[in-house]
Write an enzyme that holds these catalytic residues in place. Structure first.
Site, PDB file in Angstrom:
ATOM      1  N   SER A  84      25.894  -1.151  41.632  1.00 19.22           N
ATOM      2  CA  SER A  84      25.030  -0.229  40.896  1.00 19.22           C
ATOM      3  C   SER A  84      25.490  -0.028  39.456  1.00 19.22           C
ATOM      4  O   SER A  84      24.911   0.757  38.725  1.00 19.22           O
ATOM      5  CB  SER A  84      24.994   1.129  41.605  1.00 19.22           C
ATOM      6  OG  SER A  84      26.251   1.768  41.506  1.00 19.22           O
ATOM      7  N   THR A 221      26.383   5.504  40.293  1.00 19.35           N
ATOM      8  CA  THR A 221      26.771   5.419  38.888  1.00 19.35           C
ATOM      9  C   THR A 221      28.254   5.700  38.826  1.00 19.35           C
ATOM     10  O   THR A 221      28.769   6.440  39.652  1.00 19.35           O
ATOM     11  CB  THR A 221      26.005   6.505  38.083  1.00 19.35           C
ATOM     12  OG1 THR A 221      24.612   6.203  38.079  1.00 19.35           O
ATOM     13  CG2 THR A 221      26.494   6.612  36.655  1.00 19.35           C
ATOM     14  N   THR A 239      25.816   2.737  34.150  1.00 16.52           N
ATOM     15  CA  THR A 239      24.974   2.478  35.316  1.00 16.52           C
ATOM     16  C   THR A 239      23.937   1.420  34.986  1.00 16.52           C
ATOM     17  O   THR A 239      23.575   1.235  33.816  1.00 16.52           O
ATOM     18  CB  THR A 239      24.259   3.768  35.768  1.00 16.52           C
ATOM     19  OG1 THR A 239      23.476   3.511  36.931  1.00 16.52           O
ATOM     20  CG2 THR A 239      23.361   4.320  34.674  1.00 16.52           C
ATOM     21  N   ARG A 249      12.418   2.430  31.887  1.00 15.35           N
ATOM     22  CA  ARG A 249      12.916   3.689  32.433  1.00 15.35           C
ATOM     23  C   ARG A 249      14.362   3.924  32.026  1.00 15.35           C
ATOM     24  O   ARG A 249      15.189   3.032  32.049  1.00 15.35           O
ATOM     25  CB  ARG A 249      12.805   3.665  33.952  1.00 15.35           C
ATOM     26  CG  ARG A 249      13.282   4.948  34.651  1.00 15.35           C
ATOM     27  CD  ARG A 249      14.715   4.839  35.141  1.00 15.35           C
ATOM     28  NE  ARG A 249      15.106   5.999  35.981  1.00 15.35           N
ATOM     29  CZ  ARG A 249      16.332   6.194  36.461  1.00 15.35           C
ATOM     30  NH1 ARG A 249      17.302   5.334  36.176  1.00 15.35           N
ATOM     31  NH2 ARG A 249      16.591   7.253  37.204  1.00 15.35           N
ATOM     32  N   THR A 272      26.311  11.747  39.245  1.00 13.29           N
ATOM     33  CA  THR A 272      25.617  10.591  39.799  1.00 13.29           C
ATOM     34  C   THR A 272      24.497  11.110  40.686  1.00 13.29           C
ATOM     35  O   THR A 272      24.540  12.246  41.157  1.00 13.29           O
ATOM     36  CB  THR A 272      26.580   9.708  40.616  1.00 13.29           C
ATOM     37  OG1 THR A 272      25.883   8.555  41.096  1.00 13.29           O
ATOM     38  CG2 THR A 272      27.165  10.455  41.801  1.00 13.29           C
ATOM     39  N   GLY A 273      23.482  10.272  40.913  1.00 14.58           N
ATOM     40  CA  GLY A 273      22.402  10.708  41.785  1.00 14.58           C
ATOM     41  C   GLY A 273      21.047  10.317  41.257  1.00 14.58           C
ATOM     42  O   GLY A 273      20.902   9.341  40.510  1.00 14.58           O
TER      43      GLY A 273
END
Length: 364
Positions: A84, A221, A239, A249, A272-273
């Site tokens: 990721s 991330t 990330t 995006r 992160t998330g």
């Protein structure tokens, strides 16, 4: 020029360790400082190579906190960590991997970031070039690539055989799942091309039409905070964003106060998330302001997460917070979050497991 401008891949490899990892269960436990220097970042597992690289670098007198953050994040960019971070991961609808990154100095409060960066592997390095060689905070897209090349970075294809195959499989499956809403043809069964459906913002059900259909893939991330033995702090994030994202995006990673944040007078934070939700709340900025009000890092983290969960009960989030003395804590929602740290005279990285807070938001 930043630490990595002077490191080749061979030098980087010498700082990439397979360290044995001690597990600590956070639950309601507060974590005291192991001493300085300290490196702390989101996620354990494959991400501890970044923790170790940053910590070992901090033991050298000539390494700054900014150097350590850049080196730690770039270690994941080079190794891909869990896929990721860096090249070859999270291809967008066009099967291209683009990168987001930021780095922030805790003394000047200056940050540099890149968003939707194309064809450059070392995103955190370009973010540092923005910090050091411009008065701007963020550069984006092809213009960020042009800037990177003018600063000595090499353009290259970020697609790998695995990422290309993954994207081809996704398209063969009707582009499911994806991030499109309120379009025709039905994005739940079609790859498009899409046309927008008209919406009435005065309608009673308008707000319900703005919710997503669920997140297609995870959004891990690396976000890191480094404390130099002098007490100087820095933070950074890198990330490759959300898989199957709409081209262009940008998530929360390069947003100052969301992906990471640091004020050397108070502390630092990494997150992160689900960046599309998290950037609406600037959780790292909120957590540092909580520290400023006297909260312990764990309480500061929990408060920031609860603010998101009250609006979005299912949000996937994780933040780690450390104060200027090195005391630390974390909070998360929607998954079991982990963070890793190594400081003082520690011989190995410790990974802290943080259970989700989703069921405990009434005490905000």
């Amino acid at each position: 020029m930043g630490l990595l401008r002077g490191f080749g891949l061979g030098s980087l490899a010498t700082l990439t360790f397979t360290a044995s990892t001690a597990l600590a269960h956070a639950n309601s436990t507060s974590h005291n400082s192991p001493g300085l220097p300290l490196a702390i970042n989101t996620w354990g597992g494959p991400f501890i190579v970044a923790t170790d690289a940053a910590y070992v670098a901090l033991l050298e007198a000539q390494t700054s906190a900014l150097d350590a953050v850049e080196l730690g994040c770039s270690t994941c960019e080079a190794n891909q960590c869990d896929g990721s971070v860096g090249y070859g991961g999270s291809p967008d609808e066009n099967c291209e991997t683009t990168l987001d990154a930021m780095i922030m100095d805790g003394t000047t409060m200056k940050s540099g970031s890149v968003a939707a960066l194309r064809r450059i592997k070392n995103a955190i390095g370009v973010a540092r070039a923005v910090l050091e060689h411009t008065t701007h905070t963020m550069l984006a897209g092809d213009f960020a690539t042009d800037f990177a090349i003018s600063n000595g970075f090499v353009a290259q294809n970020l697609t790998t055989l695995n990422s290309a195959a993954s994207c081809a499989e996704w398209k063969a499956g009707g582009c499911q799942p994806n991030y499109r809403i309120n379009v025709t043809p039905d994005p739940a069964s079609s790859c498009g091309p899409y046309s927008p459906l008209p919406l009435n913002s005065s309608s009673r059900d308008y707000t319900s039409q703005l919710h997503s259909r669920g997140s297609p893939e995870g959004h891990d991330t690396i976000s890191m905070v480094a404390l130099h033995r002098s007490g100087v702090m820095a933070a950074g994030t890198s990330t490759n964003g959300a898989g199957r994202k709409i081209p262009g995006r940008v998530g929360d990673g390069p947003i100052t106060g969301s992906g990471s944040y640091v004020d050397g007078d108070v502390g630092g934070c990494g997150a992160t998330g689900d960046g599309d939700i998290m950037m609406r709340f600037l959780p790292c900025y909120q957590a540092i302001e909580n520290l400023r009000l006297g909260m312990h890092p764990k309480a500061a983290a929990e408060n920031a997460v609860k603010r998101m969960v009250r609006k979005y009960p299912a949000v996937q989030s994780g933040i780690v917070v450390v104060d200027k003395e090195g005391n630390h804590g974390g909070a998360g929602s929607g998954w079991t979050f982990t963070y890793a740290y190594r400081g003082g005279s520690m011989n190995e990285t410790v990974v802290v497991t943080v259970p989700p807070l989703n069921d405990r938001v009434s005490d905000l």
